[in-house]
Design a protein around this motif. Structure first.
Motif, PDB file in Angstrom:
ATOM      1  N   ASN A   1       0.807  -1.215   0.000  1.00 51.82           N
ATOM      2  CA  ASN A   1       0.000   0.000   0.000  1.00 51.82           C
ATOM      3  C   ASN A   1       0.845   1.272   0.000  1.00 51.82           C
ATOM      4  O   ASN A   1       0.297   2.371  -0.094  1.00 51.82           O
ATOM      5  N   TRP A   2       2.152   1.120   0.155  1.00 50.84           N
ATOM      6  CA  TRP A   2       3.025   2.290   0.226  1.00 50.84           C
ATOM      7  C   TRP A   2       4.116   2.217  -0.844  1.00 50.84           C
ATOM      8  O   TRP A   2       4.363   1.164  -1.422  1.00 50.84           O
ATOM      9  N   ASN A   3       4.750   3.343  -1.069  1.00 50.78           N
ATOM     10  CA  ASN A   3       5.876   3.438  -2.015  1.00 50.78           C
ATOM     11  C   ASN A   3       5.496   3.005  -3.424  1.00 50.78           C
ATOM     12  O   ASN A   3       6.324   2.471  -4.167  1.00 50.78           O
ATOM     13  N   ARG A   4       4.249   3.208  -3.775  1.00 51.48           N
ATOM     14  CA  ARG A   4       3.825   2.853  -5.129  1.00 51.48           C
ATOM     15  C   ARG A   4       4.462   3.809  -6.137  1.00 51.48           C
ATOM     16  O   ARG A   4       4.311   5.029  -6.024  1.00 51.48           O
ATOM     17  N   PRO A   5       5.165   3.296  -7.121  1.00 56.32           N
ATOM     18  CA  PRO A   5       5.833   4.181  -8.090  1.00 56.32           C
ATOM     19  C   PRO A   5       4.845   4.755  -9.103  1.00 56.32           C
ATOM     20  O   PRO A   5       4.044   4.025  -9.697  1.00 56.32           O
ATOM     21  N   ILE A   6       4.894   6.066  -9.294  1.00 54.28           N
ATOM     22  CA  ILE A   6       4.047   6.702 -10.296  1.00 54.28           C
ATOM     23  C   ILE A   6       4.910   7.107 -11.479  1.00 54.28           C
ATOM     24  O   ILE A   6       6.120   7.301 -11.351  1.00 54.28           O
ATOM     25  N   CYS A   7       4.296   7.225 -12.629  1.00 54.06           N
ATOM     26  CA  CYS A   7       5.043   7.561 -13.849  1.00 54.06           C
ATOM     27  C   CYS A   7       4.344   8.680 -14.612  1.00 54.06           C
ATOM     28  O   CYS A   7       4.232   8.637 -15.836  1.00 54.06           O
TER      29      CYS A   7
ATOM     30  N   VAL B   1      -3.154  10.331 -11.607  1.00 52.22           N
ATOM     31  CA  VAL B   1      -1.789   9.843 -11.787  1.00 52.22           C
ATOM     32  C   VAL B   1      -1.816   8.498 -12.503  1.00 52.22           C
ATOM     33  O   VAL B   1      -2.855   7.812 -12.550  1.00 52.22           O
ATOM     34  N   ASP B   2      -0.667   8.118 -13.046  1.00 52.49           N
ATOM     35  CA  ASP B   2      -0.482   6.790 -13.632  1.00 52.49           C
ATOM     36  C   ASP B   2       0.456   6.006 -12.720  1.00 52.49           C
ATOM     37  O   ASP B   2       1.523   6.500 -12.335  1.00 52.49           O
ATOM     38  N   LEU B   3       0.062   4.801 -12.361  1.00 56.52           N
ATOM     39  CA  LEU B   3       0.840   3.958 -11.463  1.00 56.52           C
ATOM     40  C   LEU B   3       1.467   2.806 -12.227  1.00 56.52           C
ATOM     41  O   LEU B   3       0.843   2.217 -13.114  1.00 56.52           O
ATOM     42  N   MET B   4       2.709   2.471 -11.880  1.00 56.16           N
ATOM     43  CA  MET B   4       3.357   1.288 -12.432  1.00 56.16           C
ATOM     44  C   MET B   4       2.929   0.082 -11.605  1.00 56.16           C
ATOM     45  O   MET B   4       3.138   0.041 -10.390  1.00 56.16           O
TER      46      MET B   4
ATOM     47  N   ASN C   1       5.366  -9.607  -0.071  1.00 59.44           N
ATOM     48  CA  ASN C   1       5.776  -8.194  -0.035  1.00 59.44           C
ATOM     49  C   ASN C   1       7.207  -7.949   0.435  1.00 59.44           C
ATOM     50  O   ASN C   1       7.581  -6.808   0.698  1.00 59.44           O
ATOM     51  N   TRP C   2       8.024  -8.988   0.527  1.00 59.90           N
ATOM     52  CA  TRP C   2       9.435  -8.752   0.830  1.00 59.90           C
ATOM     53  C   TRP C   2      10.131  -8.123  -0.369  1.00 59.90           C
ATOM     54  O   TRP C   2      10.977  -7.241  -0.220  1.00 59.90           O
ATOM     55  N   THR C   3       9.767  -8.556  -1.564  1.00 57.46           N
ATOM     56  CA  THR C   3      10.305  -7.961  -2.792  1.00 57.46           C
ATOM     57  C   THR C   3       9.168  -7.778  -3.786  1.00 57.46           C
ATOM     58  O   THR C   3       8.116  -8.431  -3.680  1.00 57.46           O
ATOM     59  N   PHE C   4       9.388  -6.873  -4.746  1.00 58.27           N
ATOM     60  CA  PHE C   4       8.377  -6.598  -5.766  1.00 58.27           C
ATOM     61  C   PHE C   4       8.988  -6.736  -7.155  1.00 58.27           C
ATOM     62  O   PHE C   4      10.176  -6.476  -7.352  1.00 58.27           O
ATOM     63  N   GLU C   5       8.138  -7.129  -8.102  1.00 55.38           N
ATOM     64  CA  GLU C   5       8.525  -7.176  -9.505  1.00 55.38           C
ATOM     65  C   GLU C   5       7.525  -6.357 -10.317  1.00 55.38           C
ATOM     66  O   GLU C   5       6.315  -6.405 -10.064  1.00 55.38           O
ATOM     67  N   TYR C   6       8.046  -5.600 -11.278  1.00 57.97           N
ATOM     68  CA  TYR C   6       7.166  -4.804 -12.126  1.00 57.97           C
ATOM     69  C   TYR C   6       6.598  -5.673 -13.234  1.00 57.97           C
ATOM     70  O   TYR C   6       7.317  -6.447 -13.867  1.00 57.97           O
ATOM     71  N   THR C   7       5.299  -5.543 -13.460  1.00 58.88           N
ATOM     72  CA  THR C   7       4.626  -6.373 -14.467  1.00 58.88           C
ATOM     73  C   THR C   7       4.732  -5.770 -15.868  1.00 58.88           C
ATOM     74  O   THR C   7       4.435  -6.441 -16.852  1.00 58.88           O
ATOM     75  N   GLY C   8       5.115  -4.493 -15.952  1.00 53.52           N
ATOM     76  CA  GLY C   8       5.165  -3.810 -17.239  1.00 53.52           C
ATOM     77  C   GLY C   8       3.878  -3.108 -17.602  1.00 53.52           C
ATOM     78  O   GLY C   8       3.803  -2.403 -18.611  1.00 53.52           O
ATOM     79  N   ARG C   9       2.849  -3.289 -16.777  1.00 53.57           N
ATOM     80  CA  ARG C   9       1.558  -2.651 -17.034  1.00 53.57           C
ATOM     81  C   ARG C   9       1.467  -1.346 -16.252  1.00 53.57           C
ATOM     82  O   ARG C   9       1.965  -1.232 -15.149  1.00 53.57           O
ATOM     83  N   VAL C  10       0.808  -0.360 -16.851  1.00 53.05           N
ATOM     84  CA  VAL C  10       0.601   0.940 -16.204  1.00 53.05           C
ATOM     85  C   VAL C  10      -0.888   1.114 -15.923  1.00 53.05           C
ATOM     86  O   VAL C  10      -1.722   0.979 -16.826  1.00 53.05           O
ATOM     87  N   VAL C  11      -1.201   1.405 -14.664  1.00 55.25           N
ATOM     88  CA  VAL C  11      -2.591   1.685 -14.281  1.00 55.25           C
ATOM     89  C   VAL C  11      -2.815   3.179 -14.489  1.00 55.25           C
ATOM     90  O   VAL C  11      -2.255   4.004 -13.764  1.00 55.25           O
ATOM     91  N   GLN C  12      -3.624   3.526 -15.466  1.00 60.02           N
ATOM     92  CA  GLN C  12      -3.770   4.918 -15.868  1.00 60.02           C
ATOM     93  C   GLN C  12      -4.976   5.588 -15.216  1.00 60.02           C
ATOM     94  O   GLN C  12      -5.941   4.944 -14.810  1.00 60.02           O
ATOM     95  N   ASP C  13      -4.878   6.930 -15.116  1.00 61.61           N
ATOM     96  CA  ASP C  13      -5.978   7.790 -14.656  1.00 61.61           C
ATOM     97  C   ASP C  13      -6.510   7.386 -13.279  1.00 61.61           C
ATOM     98  O   ASP C  13      -7.721   7.280 -13.063  1.00 61.61           O
TER      99      ASP C  13
ATOM    100  N   LEU D   1      -7.713   1.006  -4.809  1.00 61.58           N
ATOM    101  CA  LEU D   1      -6.912   0.978  -6.036  1.00 61.58           C
ATOM    102  C   LEU D   1      -7.597   0.148  -7.116  1.00 61.58           C
ATOM    103  O   LEU D   1      -7.494   0.474  -8.303  1.00 61.58           O
ATOM    104  N   LYS D   2      -8.302  -0.901  -6.730  1.00 63.94           N
ATOM    105  CA  LYS D   2      -9.059  -1.688  -7.706  1.00 63.94           C
ATOM    106  C   LYS D   2     -10.092  -0.823  -8.421  1.00 63.94           C
ATOM    107  O   LYS D   2     -10.464  -1.086  -9.566  1.00 63.94           O
ATOM    108  N   ARG D   3     -10.565   0.207  -7.729  1.00 61.72           N
ATOM    109  CA  ARG D   3     -11.572   1.120  -8.291  1.00 61.72           C
ATOM    110  C   ARG D   3     -10.938   2.383  -8.851  1.00 61.72           C
ATOM    111  O   ARG D   3     -11.613   3.397  -9.027  1.00 61.72           O
ATOM    112  N   ASN D   4      -9.617   2.332  -9.070  1.00 58.38           N
ATOM    113  CA  ASN D   4      -8.853   3.428  -9.672  1.00 58.38           C
ATOM    114  C   ASN D   4      -8.837   4.690  -8.810  1.00 58.38           C
ATOM    115  O   ASN D   4      -8.874   5.808  -9.322  1.00 58.38           O
ATOM    116  N   ILE D   5      -8.777   4.503  -7.506  1.00 61.44           N
ATOM    117  CA  ILE D   5      -8.655   5.612  -6.570  1.00 61.44           C
ATOM    118  C   ILE D   5      -7.387   5.394  -5.757  1.00 61.44           C
ATOM    119  O   ILE D   5      -7.233   4.358  -5.098  1.00 61.44           O
TER     120      ILE D   5
END
Length: 569
Positions: free
Chosen positions: A140-146, A153-156, A164-176, A494-498
């Motif tokens: 829920n924290w340190n979410r990278p925005i692009c 905002v757009d979230l990576m 949650n010990w480590t994270f991997e980027y999926t390559g998808r951007v959550v927009q708007d 976040l599922k509801r784009n908020i």
């Protein structure tokens, strides 16, 4: 303090020499502060909610009504919250036991086996909460925005396969994603418009970095113009700027107070204020949040008893408060604080990090909000990181104070100068708020922020959520309480784009976990309605509508008539 003939004024009064940037004065005689404001009848309030109405009448300390609400935690919710933390703690110790015997993999930083006899570098037990509770909801924290951190905002997108010990980027951007977390109160965090254009022009002319301190070869004409503009904006004699808001507090308070001084600090003051007070070496005493009786009691005791053991008078008494408290959404009772400060001859340090630009009919902060004289505040501090969409902080006040800090503040002497485009962003946005750009954009944004704040708070309370803070504060804490609901609320929103910010222990008291919404002038009514709809939906899903009374929605209802519906436990 000894006096010399040079310190005598023509009228015979004593004008004492400046020390630590503030004139030391004897703290005055004991007199109780007459509280001019009165409480309205409590027929509008639930017995467990503090809602203070301050009418405007002749002789009042307040020129406007002052309404804040802090509904008491329901007993059942408090019990269940403590039980939740207890269960998590038990399972945490169980997991630590399994890690100790290498039954479960341990991902935390540990001492090497050959260093086991050394003084430990990592305090294992101190990180108990981090590895066993926080780690489970760290997504829920340190979410990278692009994108620009504006109204949307757009979230990576990222995923974790090890809890949650480590994270991997999926390559998808959550927009708007609707942004309800940034401190972008006036919407100046943008990549188009006059601010962005001016910053780009200055970057071409001056470059990005200065590579020197202000006292050496890093003092630009833009720095001088910015500080004069800040002083004019605040209505004081002089101001100086710093490259970091946190350091503005932590590095300047030690320059203003030291051994033999007393700092009276609100219990909910920001960590930067707390650190600055501790670094100063002063004696620190804490008063209850926004409680003027508690503050006056400490002032009275300080004057009667003086310093510990010696009982000598304090060299200086400094009251430290914030304009808007960022976790509570409350506004300082500044008229009463100033009255106490004058009564007991203390000094006032006001942190307006969240209130500057966000409060007052002209966006000049909490002083403007209450219609007070800026000269009554000895040290005015604020940041450029929020309402101005830039970076850094400022100290403002009398010219002698600023001149003292220029040579004695560690942040002024040793820190690198502010970046030119950052300075230009401040200048342009501040001129916009003041109307010096020839438009009404700044005034319109200040008004829009106030309207959005009132609307958002009103709707949340109508839905049955427990909301903290002042009705005019753009910081809106909504209580979650239970630890399991902290992560669940953030994920469901976040599922509801908020995009929201959720906060829990130890940043808040253990039973007061919350979501903190930050309203912006850039939010449209459609955005707020979509966000409110999603909050209501998630609130029903997670059973977050704890309020025991609800305001009945009515468009025809007068502004002051709050009709409550009692909810049985």
């Amino acid at each position: 303090m000894t006096e010399s003939p040079a310190t005598k004024q023509a009228n015979g009064d004593v004008c004492q020499r400046v020390k630590n940037g503030l004139k030391p004065e004897k703290n005055g005689l004991l007199k109780s502060l007459h509280r001019c404001h009165e409480r309205q009848p409590k027929h509008h309030c639930h017995p467990e909610e503090e809602e203070v109405h301050v009418p405007s009448h002749h002789g009042s300390l307040y020129s406007r009504r002052f309404i804040e609400s802090f509904e008491e935690t329901p007993m059942l919710v408090a019990v269940l919250t403590y039980m939740g933390y207890g269960i998590l703690t038990i399972f945490g110790y169980l997991r630590d036991f399994l890690r100790h015997w290498k039954i479960e993999r341990c991902n935390i930083a540990r001492e090497r086996e050959e260093q086991k006899d050394f003084v430990p570098l990592y305090q294992d037990f101190e990180n108990f909460y981090t590895r066993n509770l926080y780690m489970r909801i760290r997504d829920n924290w340190n979410r990278p925005i692009c994108s620009v951190p504006g109204a949307k905002v757009d979230l990576m997108e990222r995923a974790s396969h090890d809890y949650n010990w480590t994270f991997e980027y999926t390559g998808r951007v959550v927009q708007d994603v609707i942004n309800l977390g940034s401190y972008n109160y006036l919407g100046f965090a943008e990549n188009v418009g006059p601010c962005a254009e001016s910053a780009a022009e200055v970057t071409v002319k001056y470059g990005v970095g200065v590579a020197s301190t202000r006292q050496e070869i890093g003092n630009l004409d833009r720095h001088e113009e910015m500080e004069k503009l800040v002083a004019k904006f605040l209505g004081v004699e002089a101001a100086m700027a710093f490259g970091m808001g946190f350091a503005t507090n932590s590095m300047n308070i030690p320059a203003l107070a030291g051994k033999g001084c007393l700092i009276l600090s609100d219990e909910l003051n920001h960590a930067s204020l707390v650190l600055g007070a501790r670094l100063s070496g002063s004696t620190i005493r804490v008063f209850k949040h926004n409680n003027m009786q508690s503050l006056e009691k400490l002032l009275r005791e300080a004057i009667v008893h003086g310093q510990p053991r010696t009982h000598r008078p304090w060299k200086k008494i400094l009251i430290v408060v914030e304009g808007i408290y960022s976790m509570e959404g409350s506004v300082v009772r500044l008229p009463e604080v100033i009255a106490l400060k004058k009564r007991y001859r203390a000094y006032l340090y006001l942190d307006e990090a969240h209130s500057i630009g966000a409060l007052g009919p002209r966006g000049r902060g909490v002083v403007d909000y209450f219609g007070l004289d800026p000269c009554d505040v000895d040290v005015m501090m604020g940041t450029f990181t929020k309402s101005f969409g830039s970076a850094g902080g400022y100290i403002a006040g009398k010219r002698e104070l600023i001149e003292y800090l220029r040579s004695h503040s560690h942040s002024a002497v040793y820190a690198t100068s502010m970046s030119p485009p950052v300075v230009e962003q401040i200048i342009t946005s501040m001129k916009c708020i003041m109307g010096e750009d020839g438009t009404t954009i700044g005034c319109d944004r200040v008004r829009q922020l106030a309207e959005n704040t009132v609307y958002f708070r009103k709707r949340l309370r109508e839905m049955g959520f427990i909301i903290y803070g002042n009705e005019d504060s753009p910081v809106v804490p909504m209580m979650l309480y239970m630890p399991a609901k902290i992560g669940a609320f953030g994920r469901e929103m976040l599922k509801r784009n908020i995009g929201v910010v959720v906060v829990g222990f130890p940043a808040t008291p253990i039973i007061e976990s919350r979501a903190r919404f930050c309203i912006s002038a850039a939010h449209t009514k459609d955005m707020l309605d979509r966000a409110l709809s999603a909050i209501s939906e998630v609130g029903d899903l997670l059973q977050l509508k704890y309020s025991r009374h609800r305001i009945q929605p009515s468009l025809a209802r007068p502004f002051d008539d709050n009709v409550y519906e009692d909810i049985d436990d």
